[in-house]
Design an enzyme around this catalytic site. Structure first.
Site, PDB file in Angstrom:
ATOM      1  N   LYS A 180       1.009  -1.179  -0.153  1.00 30.33           N
ATOM      2  CA  LYS A 180       0.029  -0.087   0.225  1.00 30.33           C
ATOM      3  C   LYS A 180       0.957   1.128   0.052  1.00 30.33           C
ATOM      4  O   LYS A 180       1.465   1.508   1.038  1.00 30.33           O
ATOM      5  CB  LYS A 180      -0.983   0.098   1.334  1.00 30.33           C
ATOM      6  CG  LYS A 180      -1.730   1.176   1.301  1.00 30.33           C
ATOM      7  CD  LYS A 180      -1.379   2.120   2.449  1.00 30.33           C
ATOM      8  CE  LYS A 180      -1.968   3.602   2.465  1.00 30.33           C
ATOM      9  NZ  LYS A 180      -1.698   4.305   1.206  1.00 30.33           N
ATOM     10  N   GLY A 233       7.210   5.836   8.026  1.00 33.94           N
ATOM     11  CA  GLY A 233       6.554   7.070   7.940  1.00 33.94           C
ATOM     12  C   GLY A 233       6.449   7.624   9.359  1.00 33.94           C
ATOM     13  O   GLY A 233       7.516   7.457   9.925  1.00 33.94           O
ATOM     14  N   ASN A 235       5.680   8.594  13.503  1.00 33.90           N
ATOM     15  CA  ASN A 235       5.683   7.924  14.660  1.00 33.90           C
ATOM     16  C   ASN A 235       4.231   7.492  14.947  1.00 33.90           C
ATOM     17  O   ASN A 235       4.042   6.379  15.381  1.00 33.90           O
ATOM     18  CB  ASN A 235       6.311   8.791  15.758  1.00 33.90           C
ATOM     19  CG  ASN A 235       7.647   8.545  15.507  1.00 33.90           C
ATOM     20  OD1 ASN A 235       8.363   8.776  14.710  1.00 33.90           O
ATOM     21  ND2 ASN A 235       8.523   7.986  16.768  1.00 33.90           N
ATOM     22  N   VAL A 237       1.445   6.813  13.059  1.00 34.65           N
ATOM     23  CA  VAL A 237       0.881   6.018  12.529  1.00 34.65           C
ATOM     24  C   VAL A 237       1.599   4.453  12.898  1.00 34.65           C
ATOM     25  O   VAL A 237       1.105   3.486  12.793  1.00 34.65           O
ATOM     26  CB  VAL A 237       1.016   6.159  10.607  1.00 34.65           C
ATOM     27  CG1 VAL A 237       0.445   4.842   9.881  1.00 34.65           C
ATOM     28  CG2 VAL A 237      -0.007   7.326  10.613  1.00 34.65           C
ATOM     29  N   GLY A 238       2.943   4.769  12.542  1.00 34.44           N
ATOM     30  CA  GLY A 238       3.916   3.496  12.964  1.00 34.44           C
ATOM     31  C   GLY A 238       3.687   2.827  14.048  1.00 34.44           C
ATOM     32  O   GLY A 238       3.302   1.458  14.444  1.00 34.44           O
ATOM     33  N   GLU A 255      10.109   2.188  10.596  1.00 33.10           N
ATOM     34  CA  GLU A 255      11.047   3.178  10.345  1.00 33.10           C
ATOM     35  C   GLU A 255      10.349   4.256  10.514  1.00 33.10           C
ATOM     36  O   GLU A 255       9.503   4.627   9.763  1.00 33.10           O
ATOM     37  CB  GLU A 255      11.796   3.073   9.212  1.00 33.10           C
ATOM     38  CG  GLU A 255      12.859   1.758   9.305  1.00 33.10           C
ATOM     39  CD  GLU A 255      13.777   1.844  10.192  1.00 33.10           C
ATOM     40  OE1 GLU A 255      14.016   2.829  10.799  1.00 33.10           O
ATOM     41  OE2 GLU A 255      14.225   0.626  10.710  1.00 33.10           O
ATOM     42  N   CYS A 289      14.244  11.046   6.381  1.00 39.77           N
ATOM     43  CA  CYS A 289      14.160  10.675   7.940  1.00 39.77           C
ATOM     44  C   CYS A 289      15.149  11.037   8.391  1.00 39.77           C
ATOM     45  O   CYS A 289      15.759  11.000   9.671  1.00 39.77           O
ATOM     46  CB  CYS A 289      13.523   9.413   8.252  1.00 39.77           C
ATOM     47  SG  CYS A 289      14.349   8.116   7.585  1.00 39.77           S
ATOM     48  N   GLN A 336       2.109  19.286   4.062  1.00 40.72           N
ATOM     49  CA  GLN A 336       3.546  19.217   4.395  1.00 40.72           C
ATOM     50  C   GLN A 336       4.214  20.782   4.621  1.00 40.72           C
ATOM     51  O   GLN A 336       4.804  21.171   5.328  1.00 40.72           O
ATOM     52  CB  GLN A 336       4.360  18.460   3.366  1.00 40.72           C
ATOM     53  CG  GLN A 336       5.694  17.692   3.987  1.00 40.72           C
ATOM     54  CD  GLN A 336       5.490  17.032   5.256  1.00 40.72           C
ATOM     55  OE1 GLN A 336       4.518  16.005   5.333  1.00 40.72           O
ATOM     56  NE2 GLN A 336       6.285  17.118   6.237  1.00 40.72           N
ATOM     57  N   GLU A 390      10.167  16.529  14.887  1.00 40.85           N
ATOM     58  CA  GLU A 390      10.354  16.175  13.451  1.00 40.85           C
ATOM     59  C   GLU A 390       9.481  17.208  12.660  1.00 40.85           C
ATOM     60  O   GLU A 390       8.541  17.369  12.916  1.00 40.85           O
ATOM     61  CB  GLU A 390      10.214  14.870  12.937  1.00 40.85           C
ATOM     62  CG  GLU A 390      10.736  14.769  11.468  1.00 40.85           C
ATOM     63  CD  GLU A 390      10.539  13.179  11.052  1.00 40.85           C
ATOM     64  OE1 GLU A 390       9.403  12.643  11.201  1.00 40.85           O
ATOM     65  OE2 GLU A 390      11.511  12.694  10.518  1.00 40.85           O
TER      66      GLU A 390
HETATM   67  N1  LIG Z   1      10.361   8.171   8.279  1.00 41.74           N
HETATM   68  C1  LIG Z   1      10.270   8.920   7.264  1.00 41.74           C
HETATM   69  O1  LIG Z   1      10.612   8.500   6.115  1.00 41.74           O
HETATM   70  C2  LIG Z   1       8.736   9.383   7.098  1.00 41.74           C
HETATM   71  C3  LIG Z   1       8.321  10.435   8.014  1.00 41.74           C
HETATM   72  N2  LIG Z   1       7.025  11.176   7.645  1.00 41.74           N
HETATM   73  C4  LIG Z   1       6.603  11.835   8.861  1.00 41.74           C
HETATM   74  O2  LIG Z   1       5.141  11.945   8.880  1.00 41.74           O
HETATM   75  C5  LIG Z   1       4.460  13.059   8.792  1.00 41.74           C
HETATM   76  C6  LIG Z   1       3.283  12.993   7.997  1.00 41.74           C
HETATM   77  O3  LIG Z   1       3.539  12.336   6.923  1.00 41.74           O
HETATM   78  P1  LIG Z   1       2.445  11.237   6.256  1.00 41.74           P
HETATM   79  O4  LIG Z   1       2.386  11.272   4.809  1.00 41.74           O
HETATM   80  O5  LIG Z   1       1.189  12.011   6.506  1.00 41.74           O
HETATM   81  O6  LIG Z   1       2.946   9.934   6.871  1.00 41.74           O
HETATM   82  P2  LIG Z   1       2.063   8.876   7.362  1.00 41.74           P
HETATM   83  O7  LIG Z   1       2.605   8.051   8.608  1.00 41.74           O
HETATM   84  O8  LIG Z   1       0.542   9.293   7.476  1.00 41.74           O
HETATM   85  O9  LIG Z   1       2.060   7.726   6.069  1.00 41.74           O
HETATM   86  C7  LIG Z   1       2.983   6.957   5.607  1.00 41.74           C
HETATM   87  C8  LIG Z   1       2.187   5.510   5.437  1.00 41.74           C
HETATM   88  O10 LIG Z   1       1.181   5.125   6.022  1.00 41.74           O
HETATM   89  C9  LIG Z   1      -0.045   5.177   5.693  1.00 41.74           C
HETATM   90  N3  LIG Z   1      -1.000   5.279   6.490  1.00 41.74           N
HETATM   91  C10 LIG Z   1      -1.611   6.256   6.995  1.00 41.74           C
HETATM   92  N4  LIG Z   1      -2.621   6.142   8.196  1.00 41.74           N
HETATM   93  C11 LIG Z   1      -2.448   4.783   8.180  1.00 41.74           C
HETATM   94  C12 LIG Z   1      -3.081   3.985   9.136  1.00 41.74           C
HETATM   95  N5  LIG Z   1      -3.870   4.420   9.989  1.00 41.74           N
HETATM   96  N6  LIG Z   1      -2.739   2.740   9.276  1.00 41.74           N
HETATM   97  C13 LIG Z   1      -2.038   2.155   8.217  1.00 41.74           C
HETATM   98  N7  LIG Z   1      -1.427   2.975   7.431  1.00 41.74           N
HETATM   99  C14 LIG Z   1      -1.457   4.292   7.355  1.00 41.74           C
HETATM  100  C15 LIG Z   1      -0.124   6.213   4.613  1.00 41.74           C
HETATM  101  O11 LIG Z   1      -1.126   6.052   3.717  1.00 41.74           O
HETATM  102  C16 LIG Z   1       1.287   5.936   3.864  1.00 41.74           C
HETATM  103  O12 LIG Z   1       1.092   4.896   3.229  1.00 41.74           O
HETATM  104  C17 LIG Z   1       5.707  13.790   8.057  1.00 41.74           C
HETATM  105  O13 LIG Z   1       5.679  15.194   8.273  1.00 41.74           O
HETATM  106  C18 LIG Z   1       6.917  13.308   8.576  1.00 41.74           C
HETATM  107  O14 LIG Z   1       6.999  14.186   9.907  1.00 41.74           O
HETATM  108  C19 LIG Z   1       6.387  11.081   6.516  1.00 41.74           C
HETATM  109  C20 LIG Z   1       6.724  10.108   5.536  1.00 41.74           C
HETATM  110  C21 LIG Z   1       8.175   9.448   5.477  1.00 41.74           C
HETATM  111  O1  LIG Z   2      18.846   9.022   3.880  1.00 43.50           O
HETATM  112  C1  LIG Z   2      18.533   8.162   2.779  1.00 43.50           C
HETATM  113  O2  LIG Z   2      18.965   7.802   2.198  1.00 43.50           O
HETATM  114  C2  LIG Z   2      17.275   7.467   3.452  1.00 43.50           C
HETATM  115  C3  LIG Z   2      16.320   8.219   4.169  1.00 43.50           C
HETATM  116  C4  LIG Z   2      15.047   7.388   4.504  1.00 43.50           C
HETATM  117  O3  LIG Z   2      15.046   6.396   4.697  1.00 43.50           O
HETATM  118  C5  LIG Z   2      13.820   8.138   4.676  1.00 43.50           C
HETATM  119  O4  LIG Z   2      13.757   9.429   4.808  1.00 43.50           O
HETATM  120  O5  LIG Z   2      12.835   7.484   4.821  1.00 43.50           O
END
Ligand SMILES: NC(=O)C1=CN([C@@H]2O[C@H](COP(=O)(O)OP(=O)(O)OC[C@H]3O[C@@H](n4cnc5c(N)ncnc54)[C@H](O)[C@@H]3O)[C@@H](O)[C@H]2O)C=CC1
Ligand SMILES: O=C(O)CCC(=O)C(=O)O
Length: 487
Positions: A180, A233, A235, A237-238, A255, A289, A336, A390
């Site tokens: 997904k 994604g 924290n 949702v994770g 992650e 991240c 964002q 973050e």
């Molecule tokens: N660690 C990383 O690489 C990332 C961190 N983020 C952080 O998250 C913040 C919000 O970005 P979002 O796109 O809204 O991230 P998100 O955590 O909402 O989305 C990531 C994934 O989870 C899915 N998702 C959303 N709600 C869900 C649920 N209840 N159950 C299962 N899956 C679900 C989304 O559709 C997407 O595929 C950003 O501002 C950033 O701080 C966002 C993207 C990547």
């Molecule tokens: O720094 C990178 O190349 C990977 C970063 C990453 O995994 C992320 O932002 O989700």
């Protein structure tokens, strides 16, 4: 540059066929550099469609796991070749969907090709050890078996690399997959899935269902036939995915965020530290991240470092990532952008001093996009919100310290522990940093971002579920160990 954009409707990929959702509902994926431009339309699917995908994946896994590792690897090799042949198309789509510059998108797509090849090779590598038994007549060894069906939930910031670094190891070790992707970058993901299809991957082995996170991601989390779930994604949702998986005994890997520090010591190569801070903080518009968000600088060189940093930041060209000469694209979506602007306001209110940037870009070429200036704050203290949370945007908090001991204490004073850098020429400072920095990725004289596909990647503290992705470490998540005793 003129770019051909196809406003196609993209379907779910289930059991080797492209199928529309029963809802008949689609949502556009839009270009964050020009919100009037639709990149493609995506299915808003249902829980039942996830359940169908999981059920065919479960069926397909019975045959897939029986193939030899090298047979599974040959599909990954073919998918790598197909992706390589479509590198330009996939990279352009990525830039159109989430805004990173075309050179960055091409680099990421090439990385996707390399990850597929790396894991194709894993099919030929050892899966266990022979361990001496206390019984001299027995043979004892370990082997590894796949989990079964793996649910993959991915974000929009690395639309090719993250889906591939989760799917490729899942597949090579004999699992089948239901992905997904983030809705913002689901067209790019569909193009990656097309590569598996063109590689001839058997029906049901790779499946994709698009739609909202709370419906599709949740359905994957809850389905009792999903044996493992891997997520990158936020924290929030994770943690909810982790709790859902734990409640029903499924394996999970998360992650999540970072608040990554860079320490600049008095004996640092200042030019290098400035270049690396800018690259780590502002590449991909700070939406990694692993991005640098706190820069902790020793007092002795603070003014020199600050002046050079501000000067170089002012040289950054911002605009549509498809245009040549653009160094930084827009934020990936409107939410964002709003988040970044709200953190800038919070920074000002809490007493930090704005040194550079701080505004949404105005003017004809920017008005339809989600552009924000690269932003630097100084006089930031560790308890301020912009030093703790973050932001996921191009915002740096400069923190001045008296010595390296204080720098390390501040560097560790956050809930996250993903990546961290130090710039120093002193071996003792490097060693203390390696020893005491609470981060899964510690980098010396190099920017905080940047992950190598053959090395373990993951964080400490709230940044991950303490598991590691990529390299050989992926084996630990995507397989279970069996200890075998034969007599
Ligand atoms: N660690 C990383 O690489 C990332 C961190 N983020 C952080 O998250 C913040 C919000 O970005 P979002 O796109 O809204 O991230 P998100 O955590 O909402 O989305 C990531 C994934 O989870 C899915 N998702 C959303 N709600 C869900 C649920 N209840 N159950 C299962 N899956 C679900 C989304 O559709 C997407 O595929 C950003 O501002 C950033 O701080 C966002 C993207 C990547
Ligand atoms: O720094 C990178 O190349 C990977 C970063 C990453 O995994 C992320 O932002 O989700």
């Amino acid at each position: 540059m003129t770019v051909e954009t196809k406003k196609e409707t993209y379907l779910n990929y289930i059991n080797g066929s492209w199928v529309g959702s029963s809802t008949g509902e689609v949502k556009p994926s839009i270009n964050p550099a020009n919100k009037d431009e639709v990149v493609g339309y995506l299915q808003m699917s249902t829980k039942e469609e996830v359940d169908k995908a999981v059920s065919v994946a479960k069926q397909a896994q019975k045959t897939w796991k029986r193939l030899s590792g090298s047979e599974r690897g040959s599909y990954l090799h073919k998918a790598a070749n197909v992706l390589e042949s479509k590198l330009e198309e996939v990279a352009k789509c990525m830039t159109l969907e989430m805004g990173k510059t075309l050179p960055e998108a091409k680099g990421e797509t090439a990385r996707g090709v390399a990850i597929l090849r790396y894991y194709a090779g894993e099919g030929m590598r050892k899966v266990g050890d022979v361990i001496p038994s206390t019984d001299s007549k027995a043979l004892m060894f370990t082997s590894r078996v796949p989990l079964g069906v793996v649910g993959v939930v991915t974000p929009w910031n690395f639309p090719v690399a993250i889906p591939i670094w989760k799917m490729a190891p899942a597949l090579i070790y004999g699992n089948t997959v239901v992905i997904k992707p983030a809705q913002e970058t689901a067209v790019t993901c569909a193009k990656v899935i097309q590569c598996f299809e063109e590689a001839g991957i058997p029906p049901g082995v790779v499946n994709m269902v698009t739609g909202s996170g709370s419906v599709i991601g949740q359905a994957l989390t809850d389905n009792p036939d999903v044996n493992g779930i891997t997520f990158t994604g936020s924290n929030e949702v994770g943690k909810s995915i982790g709790q859902g998986a734990l409640a029903r005994g499924a394996k999970y890997q998360l992650e999540m965020g970072g608040k990554n520090p860079v320490i600049v010591a008095a004996d640092a190569d200042i030019e290098l530290a400035v270049e690396s801070t800018i690259s780590g903080a502002f590449r991909s518009t700070g939406q990694k991240c692993t991005a640098t968000s706190r820069v902790i600088v020793e007092r002795a060189i603070y003014e020199t470092f600050k002046e050079k940093l501000v000067e170089k930041t002012r040289e950054i060209t911002i605009g549509d990532g498809l245009q040549e000469g653009i160094w930084m694209g827009p934020c990936a979506n409107e939410d964002q952008l709003k988040t970044v602007l709200s953190y800038i306001e919070i920074g000002k209110k809490e007493g930090a001093t704005l040194l550079a940037g701080g505004n949404r870009l105005k003017g004809e070429e920017y008005e339809n996009g989600f552009f924000v200036e690269p932003t630097i704050f100084e006089n930031v203290t560790s308890e301020m919100t912009i030093a703790q949370e973050e932001i996921f945007g191009p915002v740096i908090a400069l923190i001045q310290v008296n010595n390296l001991e204080e720098a390390l204490q501040i560097a560790n004073d956050v809930q996250f522990g993903l990546s961290a850098s130090i710039f120093t020429s002193n071996i003792q400072s490097m060693l203390s940093f390696i020893e005491d920095m609470e981060a899964g990725l510690v980098r010396i004289n190099s920017e905080s971002a940047g992950v190598e596909l053959q090395a373990p990647f993951g964080g400490m503290k709230q940044s991950s579920s303490h598991s590691r992705e990529q390299g050989e470490a992926a084996k630990d998540f995507f397989t279970s160990i069996k200890t075998v005793f034969v007599k």
